[in-house]
Each structure stands twice: as C-alpha cells, then as structure tokens.
Design a protein around this motif. Structure first.
Motif, PDB file in Angstrom:
ATOM      1  N   ASN A 165       0.847  -1.194   0.000  1.00 31.80           N
ATOM      2  CA  ASN A 165       0.000   0.000   0.000  1.00 31.80           C
ATOM      3  C   ASN A 165       0.886   1.249   0.000  1.00 31.80           C
ATOM      4  OD1 ASN A 165      -2.442   1.550   0.481  1.00 31.80           O
ATOM      5  ND2 ASN A 165      -1.800   1.736   2.600  1.00 31.80           N
ATOM      6  N   PRO A 166       0.594   2.269  -0.836  1.00 33.20           N
ATOM      7  CA  PRO A 166      -0.613   2.509  -1.635  1.00 33.20           C
ATOM      8  C   PRO A 166      -0.469   2.204  -3.127  1.00 33.20           C
ATOM      9  CG  PRO A 166       0.570   4.556  -1.414  1.00 33.20           C
ATOM     10  CD  PRO A 166       1.407   3.512  -0.698  1.00 33.20           C
ATOM     11  N   ILE A 167       0.406   1.300  -3.503  1.00 34.66           N
ATOM     12  CA  ILE A 167       0.554   0.995  -4.928  1.00 34.66           C
ATOM     13  C   ILE A 167      -0.787   0.575  -5.541  1.00 34.66           C
ATOM     14  CG2 ILE A 167       1.622  -0.576  -6.591  1.00 34.66           C
ATOM     15  CD1 ILE A 167       4.140  -0.551  -4.797  1.00 34.66           C
ATOM     16  N   PRO A 168      -1.504  -0.412  -4.956  1.00 33.97           N
ATOM     17  CA  PRO A 168      -2.747  -0.831  -5.607  1.00 33.97           C
ATOM     18  C   PRO A 168      -3.845   0.227  -5.595  1.00 33.97           C
ATOM     19  CG  PRO A 168      -1.911  -2.560  -4.157  1.00 33.97           C
ATOM     20  CD  PRO A 168      -1.157  -1.316  -3.838  1.00 33.97           C
ATOM     21  N   VAL A 169      -4.018   0.952  -4.496  1.00 36.64           N
ATOM     22  CA  VAL A 169      -5.119   1.905  -4.452  1.00 36.64           C
ATOM     23  C   VAL A 169      -4.887   3.050  -5.425  1.00 36.64           C
ATOM     24  CG1 VAL A 169      -4.249   3.310  -2.506  1.00 36.64           C
ATOM     25  CG2 VAL A 169      -6.716   3.154  -2.955  1.00 36.64           C
ATOM     26  N   LYS A 170      -3.650   3.451  -5.632  1.00 45.07           N
ATOM     27  CA  LYS A 170      -3.397   4.497  -6.624  1.00 45.07           C
ATOM     28  C   LYS A 170      -3.733   3.992  -8.028  1.00 45.07           C
ATOM     29  CE  LYS A 170      -0.660   8.192  -4.956  1.00 45.07           C
ATOM     30  NZ  LYS A 170       0.506   9.079  -5.168  1.00 45.07           N
ATOM     31  N   ALA A 171      -3.407   2.732  -8.301  1.00 45.99           N
ATOM     32  CA  ALA A 171      -3.760   2.150  -9.602  1.00 45.99           C
ATOM     33  C   ALA A 171      -5.270   2.031  -9.735  1.00 45.99           C
ATOM     34  CB  ALA A 171      -3.098   0.790  -9.764  1.00 45.99           C
ATOM     35  N   ALA A 172      -5.955   1.604  -8.665  1.00 46.77           N
ATOM     36  CA  ALA A 172      -7.409   1.463  -8.714  1.00 46.77           C
ATOM     37  C   ALA A 172      -8.085   2.812  -8.942  1.00 46.77           C
ATOM     38  CB  ALA A 172      -7.910   0.822  -7.426  1.00 46.77           C
ATOM     39  N   LEU A 173      -7.571   3.851  -8.315  1.00 53.26           N
ATOM     40  CA  LEU A 173      -8.128   5.180  -8.546  1.00 53.26           C
ATOM     41  C   LEU A 173      -7.921   5.615  -9.990  1.00 53.26           C
ATOM     42  CD1 LEU A 173      -7.105   6.921  -5.214  1.00 53.26           C
ATOM     43  CD2 LEU A 173      -9.436   6.720  -6.093  1.00 53.26           C
TER      44      LEU A 173
ATOM     45  N   SER B 291     -10.337   4.109 -12.142  1.00 52.47           N
ATOM     46  CA  SER B 291     -11.669   4.655 -11.886  1.00 52.47           C
ATOM     47  C   SER B 291     -11.795   6.116 -12.304  1.00 52.47           C
ATOM     48  CB  SER B 291     -11.999   4.514 -10.394  1.00 52.47           C
ATOM     49  OG  SER B 291     -11.940   3.158  -9.986  1.00 52.47           O
ATOM     50  N   GLY B 292     -10.786   6.636 -12.986  1.00 51.22           N
ATOM     51  CA  GLY B 292     -10.872   7.991 -13.517  1.00 51.22           C
ATOM     52  C   GLY B 292     -10.209   9.068 -12.688  1.00 51.22           C
ATOM     53  N   TRP B 293      -9.477   8.668 -11.647  1.00 54.56           N
ATOM     54  CA  TRP B 293      -8.763   9.624 -10.804  1.00 54.56           C
ATOM     55  C   TRP B 293      -7.269   9.472 -11.049  1.00 54.56           C
ATOM     56  CZ3 TRP B 293     -11.102  13.327  -7.884  1.00 54.56           C
ATOM     57  CH2 TRP B 293     -12.469  13.183  -7.655  1.00 54.56           C
ATOM     58  N   ALA B 294      -6.694  10.381 -11.799  1.00 53.97           N
ATOM     59  CA  ALA B 294      -5.274  10.300 -12.162  1.00 53.97           C
ATOM     60  C   ALA B 294      -4.434  10.882 -11.037  1.00 53.97           C
ATOM     61  CB  ALA B 294      -5.017  11.034 -13.472  1.00 53.97           C
ATOM     62  N   VAL B 295      -4.247  10.103  -9.966  1.00 52.23           N
ATOM     63  CA  VAL B 295      -3.565  10.606  -8.766  1.00 52.23           C
ATOM     64  C   VAL B 295      -2.050  10.459  -8.838  1.00 52.23           C
ATOM     65  CG1 VAL B 295      -5.552  10.277  -7.242  1.00 52.23           C
ATOM     66  CG2 VAL B 295      -3.947   8.390  -7.598  1.00 52.23           C
ATOM     67  N   GLY B 296      -1.537   9.917  -9.951  1.00 52.65           N
ATOM     68  CA  GLY B 296      -0.102   9.828 -10.132  1.00 52.65           C
ATOM     69  C   GLY B 296       0.503   8.583  -9.522  1.00 52.65           C
ATOM     70  N   SER B 297       1.719   8.311  -9.907  1.00 54.59           N
ATOM     71  CA  SER B 297       2.448   7.162  -9.380  1.00 54.59           C
ATOM     72  C   SER B 297       2.939   7.446  -7.972  1.00 54.59           C
ATOM     73  CB  SER B 297       3.653   6.855 -10.275  1.00 54.59           C
ATOM     74  OG  SER B 297       3.241   6.559 -11.590  1.00 54.59           O
TER      75      SER B 297
END
Length: 307
Positions: A264-272, A275-281
């Motif tokens: 964490n937070p590798i997967p949640v950033k990918a999931a976002l 889902s249309g939220w480009a929160v960056g790497s």
C-alpha cells in the motif's frame, strides 16, 4: 488500568471522528510534485461518498516521502475544500520524538481535528520508550485529540494494551488505530482501557470482525472506491442488521484483498487511476502497479460497480 471505565455490555465506544475515515492518498502531478487541486477535489469526493473523516499524510498518503512543508500545504488545501464537513486527522508520527512533537504542535496550529501518531519505527523502543514518546506528544499539544497507531508489520514494534492503558490518564489520548491484523488486539485494548478509548480497525478486511468485538469504525483504504458500501456495512452492524453487514463484508472482501496484494498505496493508486482519478504514481522507492496487479484490480472493480 489507569483511566479505564467499565464496559457497557455489547456497546461500542463513541466514534469521535465518525465511523468511516479514509486514509487518503496524496495525489502527485506527472513531475512528482504535489497536485493540491486534485487533492482538494478527491477529498470532497470522498466526503460526498461515505467518508466521515480523512487521514492526511498517513501510510497511504506516503508520509515517508513527503516533506513537512508538503504535508502542511496538503492539509491546508484539503481543509479549505472540506473543513467543517469531515474530521481531518493529520499524520504526525515519526521515529524521532522531537519531530513528532513538532509535527503535532503544527497540526494543532493548522486546525486539525486530531493527530494520527504511529508507533516509532526502525529504532524499536521498549514499552517504556513508547510510553514516554506518546506522553511527550500528547503533552505538547494537550488541546489536540490523538489517535495512536499500531502497525507492527511496518514499524517492527507493537505498543501493548497495558502501555496504552497507562496513557489513558492523558485526556487527549482518545482513539487507537488497530492494524496488527488480529481482532484480539481490540479485545485486549477494551479490557485494559475501557470504552473511553475509541478503537478503529486499521485493516479493511477485518472491519466487520473488529466491530463485532468492540471497534467503533474503520480507517479505510477501500473507501476510496467503496465508501458508500463501507458506511452501509458499519451502519447495518450498529443497527443490529448483521445479515446485511455480513453480505456487504463478503461483497467487499475481494476489493479489500486486492488493495493489499502488494505494498500500500501501490494498488489503491492504480485502482483510482482505473476509476478515472489520475492521482499519479507513488514516489520512489515505491513504484507503479505492474500489469498483474492492474488486471486483478480491473476485475475486482468491474464486479463492484453494479452495486
């Protein structure tokens, strides 16, 4: 059991910061800098979709790679966006007591509703050191409520229920994020500290089991994607509708597991992102999700959407 109060049979403690608190990711722009505009929009979205509170600059928010100045700017942006609509809890932990004290004082000055203070990591203090550390932080900002944060899988050290009980003479030690991976931790804390200590699950997959033994809510990662469902789960349990709570637990479990299939937070950033939220790497030394993780998340999110 300093500060402990008798337990009301079957009654959870009050939830000082709400039932569902999202440990919010920190959005980054393509160049790796903070994206404060996106942080404000994401915070507002989360509050509109099930979150009673937000933790900023916690583990999920990549606090180890944020400067204190970045953390302060992030908090100010989110407070401007959602202040008054949700509890805002500032991550203030450090393995340096002096740093944790300074960060907690600053959080109070910025208008935080509480501070999340993790067990000091890497230097592995004994229980006496942990008590002295949290006592120094609490006394440095006595007006600011504290949520103690136990996550031995990351810190290498676990604060005991007895040590926590000794801290209950401090009026601003009010809550505890339990992320040891066991429901037994909740029972031990309830027995040692009484119902004044509001215990939050620190593991999405254990939210329902922890509620069953006295937790009051969850500090969640999955609520980025399923905040409404998680809020429904908690409320159903509290209302005595255990069948609905169990059905939601089972429905959400694949998402909870997928979000922790790697660090964490590798997967949640990918999931976002999916889902249309480009929160960056994530910032190095964390890296973006690989194809296998993204494929798993895509499948889980597709199954979740019809609900």
């Amino acid at each position: 059991m300093s500060g402990a109060s008798p337990l009301s049979p079957g009654a959870p403690s009050p939830a000082p910061f709400g039932r569902v608190i999202t440990a919010m990711v920190t959005p980054f722009a393509a160049d790796g800098s903070l994206d404060l505009e996106l942080a404000a929009r994401l915070a507002s979205h989360l509050v509109d979709h099930g979150s009673d509170g937000l933790v900023l600059s916690g583990t999920t928010g990549e606090s180890p790679t944020l400067s204190w100045e970045e953390e302060h700017r992030l908090f100010a942006a989110v407070k401007q966006a959602v202040g008054g609509r949700a509890s805002l809890i500032a991550g203030c932990g450090s393995n340096s007591t002096a740093e944790a004290v300074a960060a907690t004082r600053q959080a109070a000055a910025l208008g935080a509703d509480a501070a999340l203070v993790v067990v000091p990591y890497y230097n592995k203090p004994p229980q006496e050191g942990l008590e002295a550390h949290f006592r120094a932080v609490a006394e440095a900002a006595p007006e600011l409520p504290l949520m103690l944060y136990n996550i031995p899988g990351r810190t290498g050290t676990s604060i005991s229920a007895d040590t926590t009980a000794r801290l209950m003479d401090l009026p601003n030690v009010v809550s505890f994020k339990a992320a040891s991976g066991t429901t037994e931790e909740v029972s031990q804390l309830r027995a040692a500290c009484g119902e004044r200590l509001a215990i939050y699950s620190g593991d999405d997959a254990l939210t329902l089991p922890m509620l069953a033994v006295g937790a009051v809510g969850v500090v969640s990662v999955a609520s980025h994607l399923a905040g409404v469902q998680i809020q429904r789960l908690v409320q159903a349990f509290l209302a005595g509708d255990h069948a609905t709570a169990l059905a939601l637990h089972e429905q959400l479990l694949p998402l909870c597991k997928a979000l922790f299939c790697t660090t964490n937070p590798i997967p949640v950033k990918a999931a976002l992102e999916l889902s249309g939220w480009a929160v960056g790497s994530p910032r190095l030394p964390l890296v973006s999700a690989n194809d296998d993780v993204r494929t798993r998340l895509t499948t889980v999110l597709a199954a979740l959407r019809p609900t």
